[in-house]
Design a protein around this motif. Structure first.
Motif, PDB file in Angstrom:
ATOM      1  N   UNK A 191       0.721  -1.310  -0.121  1.00 58.42           N
ATOM      2  CA  UNK A 191      -0.087   0.119   0.016  1.00 58.42           C
ATOM      3  C   UNK A 191       1.004   1.290  -0.179  1.00 58.42           C
ATOM      4  N   UNK A 192       2.023   1.162   0.536  1.00 54.67           N
ATOM      5  CA  UNK A 192       3.032   2.296   0.571  1.00 54.67           C
ATOM      6  C   UNK A 192       3.477   2.756  -0.695  1.00 54.67           C
ATOM      7  N   UNK A 193       3.369   1.873  -1.657  1.00 55.98           N
ATOM      8  CA  UNK A 193       3.699   2.325  -2.992  1.00 55.98           C
ATOM      9  C   UNK A 193       2.707   2.729  -4.080  1.00 55.98           C
ATOM     10  N   UNK A 194       3.172   3.455  -4.971  1.00 50.53           N
ATOM     11  CA  UNK A 194       2.074   3.865  -6.214  1.00 50.53           C
ATOM     12  C   UNK A 194       2.954   3.985  -7.448  1.00 50.53           C
ATOM     13  N   UNK A 195       2.341   3.705  -8.481  1.00 48.02           N
ATOM     14  CA  UNK A 195       3.065   3.860  -9.612  1.00 48.02           C
ATOM     15  C   UNK A 195       2.090   4.762 -10.715  1.00 48.02           C
ATOM     16  N   UNK A 196       2.568   4.952 -11.793  1.00 42.14           N
ATOM     17  CA  UNK A 196       1.602   5.892 -12.718  1.00 42.14           C
ATOM     18  C   UNK A 196       1.682   5.112 -14.225  1.00 42.14           C
ATOM     19  N   UNK A 197       0.480   5.431 -14.659  1.00 41.56           N
ATOM     20  CA  UNK A 197       0.158   4.749 -15.900  1.00 41.56           C
ATOM     21  C   UNK A 197      -0.493   5.510 -17.130  1.00 41.56           C
ATOM     22  N   UNK A 198      -0.466   5.202 -18.144  1.00 38.07           N
ATOM     23  CA  UNK A 198      -1.057   6.136 -19.178  1.00 38.07           C
ATOM     24  C   UNK A 198      -1.753   5.222 -20.342  1.00 38.07           C
ATOM     25  N   UNK A 199      -2.989   5.029 -20.432  1.00 40.46           N
ATOM     26  CA  UNK A 199      -3.761   4.444 -21.639  1.00 40.46           C
ATOM     27  C   UNK A 199      -3.906   5.241 -22.862  1.00 40.46           C
ATOM     28  N   UNK A 200      -3.266   4.852 -24.058  1.00 44.58           N
ATOM     29  CA  UNK A 200      -3.555   5.739 -25.036  1.00 44.58           C
ATOM     30  C   UNK A 200      -4.894   5.729 -25.344  1.00 44.58           C
ATOM     31  N   UNK A 201      -5.573   7.039 -25.802  1.00 48.74           N
ATOM     32  CA  UNK A 201      -6.851   6.929 -26.418  1.00 48.74           C
ATOM     33  C   UNK A 201      -6.711   7.281 -27.797  1.00 48.74           C
ATOM     34  N   UNK A 202      -5.825   7.015 -28.691  1.00 48.32           N
ATOM     35  CA  UNK A 202      -5.667   7.144 -29.929  1.00 48.32           C
ATOM     36  C   UNK A 202      -6.512   5.931 -30.837  1.00 48.32           C
ATOM     37  N   UNK A 203      -7.372   6.516 -31.350  1.00 48.92           N
ATOM     38  CA  UNK A 203      -8.059   5.706 -32.193  1.00 48.92           C
ATOM     39  C   UNK A 203      -7.583   4.684 -33.178  1.00 48.92           C
ATOM     40  N   UNK A 204      -6.283   4.952 -33.463  1.00 49.10           N
ATOM     41  CA  UNK A 204      -5.286   4.202 -34.383  1.00 49.10           C
ATOM     42  C   UNK A 204      -4.345   3.598 -33.500  1.00 49.10           C
ATOM     43  N   UNK A 205      -4.422   3.328 -32.435  1.00 47.38           N
ATOM     44  CA  UNK A 205      -3.447   2.779 -31.681  1.00 47.38           C
ATOM     45  C   UNK A 205      -3.012   1.428 -32.133  1.00 47.38           C
ATOM     46  N   UNK A 206      -3.950   0.284 -32.727  1.00 48.51           N
ATOM     47  CA  UNK A 206      -3.498  -0.836 -32.893  1.00 48.51           C
ATOM     48  C   UNK A 206      -2.782  -0.673 -34.243  1.00 48.51           C
ATOM     49  N   UNK A 207      -3.126   0.006 -35.274  1.00 45.23           N
ATOM     50  CA  UNK A 207      -2.529   0.349 -36.289  1.00 45.23           C
ATOM     51  C   UNK A 207      -1.122   0.748 -36.417  1.00 45.23           C
ATOM     52  N   UNK A 208      -0.783   1.722 -35.305  1.00 39.46           N
ATOM     53  CA  UNK A 208       0.395   2.442 -35.166  1.00 39.46           C
ATOM     54  C   UNK A 208       1.271   1.251 -34.715  1.00 39.46           C
ATOM     55  N   UNK A 209       0.876   0.671 -33.469  1.00 36.97           N
ATOM     56  CA  UNK A 209       1.738  -0.344 -32.728  1.00 36.97           C
ATOM     57  C   UNK A 209       2.212  -1.374 -33.825  1.00 36.97           C
ATOM     58  N   UNK A 210       1.375  -1.813 -34.513  1.00 39.94           N
ATOM     59  CA  UNK A 210       1.880  -2.807 -35.863  1.00 39.94           C
ATOM     60  C   UNK A 210       2.781  -2.224 -36.853  1.00 39.94           C
TER      61      UNK A 210
END
Length: 363
Positions: free
Chosen positions: A141-160
């Motif tokens: 519980x004493x630890x915390x991390x950050x994250x960011x989920x992309x909302x790019x509509x072309x996320x899959x195409x760009x990753x590929x």
């Protein structure tokens, strides 16, 4: 007359027992003790004597005799560990469940997260018990991390697209990861840095003096790890265009150039698009919005920051830029490319698993 010794108990297996023992014996990591006992019994069933089995399995002869006799008497159940005497558990499973559920689903009234002390007061258990429960369930519980989920509509195409360049770069072409490390500050400490001594780390004052900023434009070659770098005092489309011209002059004319960039506005201005139209060997590939981790030059920026910028002391921007150029030259004397192992399918599946984990009612 020769001494024959105590006769050995004969081991005979049914087909079901043999199948079960062979399955237990194949265990690679879990229950290694049970796997060894199963191997002993299988060897006994093959008619081998205790001495030969002990040598082959590197155990004591008494161990072989013990599990031979135990199996003959109790069959498969005899290979399991018996219930051992000792003090009964001081906490119940219900108490453990209450601690875990409260840690995951609730917060204390006077803090943002639980501590061992606050959870001990709530549950009535000791602090050491709370610590053991959290350690067993991997709760911190004493630890915390950050994250960011992309909302790019072309996320899959760009990753590929981008990961495809890493794994299968086109022939007669160079793939460059391009980005800018903007507003690098030339910082000077308010007092001289005290050098490291035996038993004492290097020490510096917490306050500093700003002596100006500069921006580094870098292109990381994914094939050999070399870097094309250029420093500018401003960070505009005009400076990015100058950097594209530098890349055009540096890369041999017979090679196509594939640039992996982020979605920063200076990369897509009308002037940049017009320049790219006049230079057809340039091919732009954009990373998904909010996904700078996929651009390999970001990792190279991490090396630069850790090894030169973070603990550097510079009395002027010129001194900072001189050190950056020298560091890039030393890097290019012994470049180290990064090895990209994850495929696009593995990245997308990992992201899908993460989304399923956080898609509960509490999110």
């Amino acid at each position: 007359m020769a001494r024959t010794g105590r006769p050995k108990a004969e081991v005979k297996l049914t087909e079901q027992e043999r199948a079960t023992l062979e399955r237990w014996a194949r265990r690679a990591k879990s229950s290694q003790v049970l796997a060894m006992r199963s191997k002993i019994v299988l060897a006994c069933a093959d008619g081998r004597d205790n001495k030969q089995i002990a040598q082959d399995l590197r155990v004591h002869r008494d161990t072989v005799s013990k599990w031979r006799n135990r199996f003959v008497k109790l069959r498969l159940e005899g290979l399991m560990d018996e219930q051992r005497p000792g003090r009964p558990a001081s906490i119940t499973l219900d108490q453990v469940e209450q601690v875990v559920v409260a840690t995951l689903e609730q917060t204390p009234g006077n803090a943002t997260h639980w501590s061992r002390t606050s959870m001990a007061e709530r549950s009535g258990l000791s602090r050491s018990t709370i610590g053991r429960i959290w350690r067993d369930f991997g709760l911190k519980p004493h630890q915390a991390d950050t994250f960011k989920l992309s909302t790019d509509p072309l996320f899959v195409e760009k990753v590929v697209d981008v990961v495809g360049l890493y794994h299968n770069p086109p022939e007669r072409a160079v793939v460059l990861c391009v980005d800018e490390k903007s507003q690098i500050q030339a910082l000077d400490r308010s007092q001289p840095v005290l050098p490291m001594m035996p038993g004492m780390p290097e020490r510096r004052t917490h306050d500093y003096v700003r002596n100006g900023i500069t921006s580094l434009f870098a292109a990381f070659n994914v094939a050999d790890g070399t870097v094309i770098g250029e420093l500018h005092r401003q960070h505009r489309a005009a400076e990015f265009k100058k950097f594209l011209i530098t890349i055009d002059k540096t890369v041999p004319a017979e090679l196509d150039i594939h640039l992996i960039c982020d979605n920063y506005g200076t990369h897509k201005t009308p002037a940049i698009k017009a320049w790219l139209a006049r230079h057809p060997r340039f091919h732009m590939h954009f990373t998904p919005t909010g996904s700078s981790w996929i651009n390999q030059v970001e990792r190279w920026f991490g090396f630069l920051t850790d090894q030169m910028i973070r603990r550097g002391v510079h009395k002027s921007v010129q001194a900072l830029e001189k050190d950056i150029r020298a560091w890039i030259e030393q890097w290019n004397d012994n470049p180290r490319p990064f090895v990209w192992k994850k495929t696009a399918e593995e990245i997308l599946e990992s992201l899908a698993r993460y989304c399923r984990r956080i898609s509960g009612a509490a999110h």
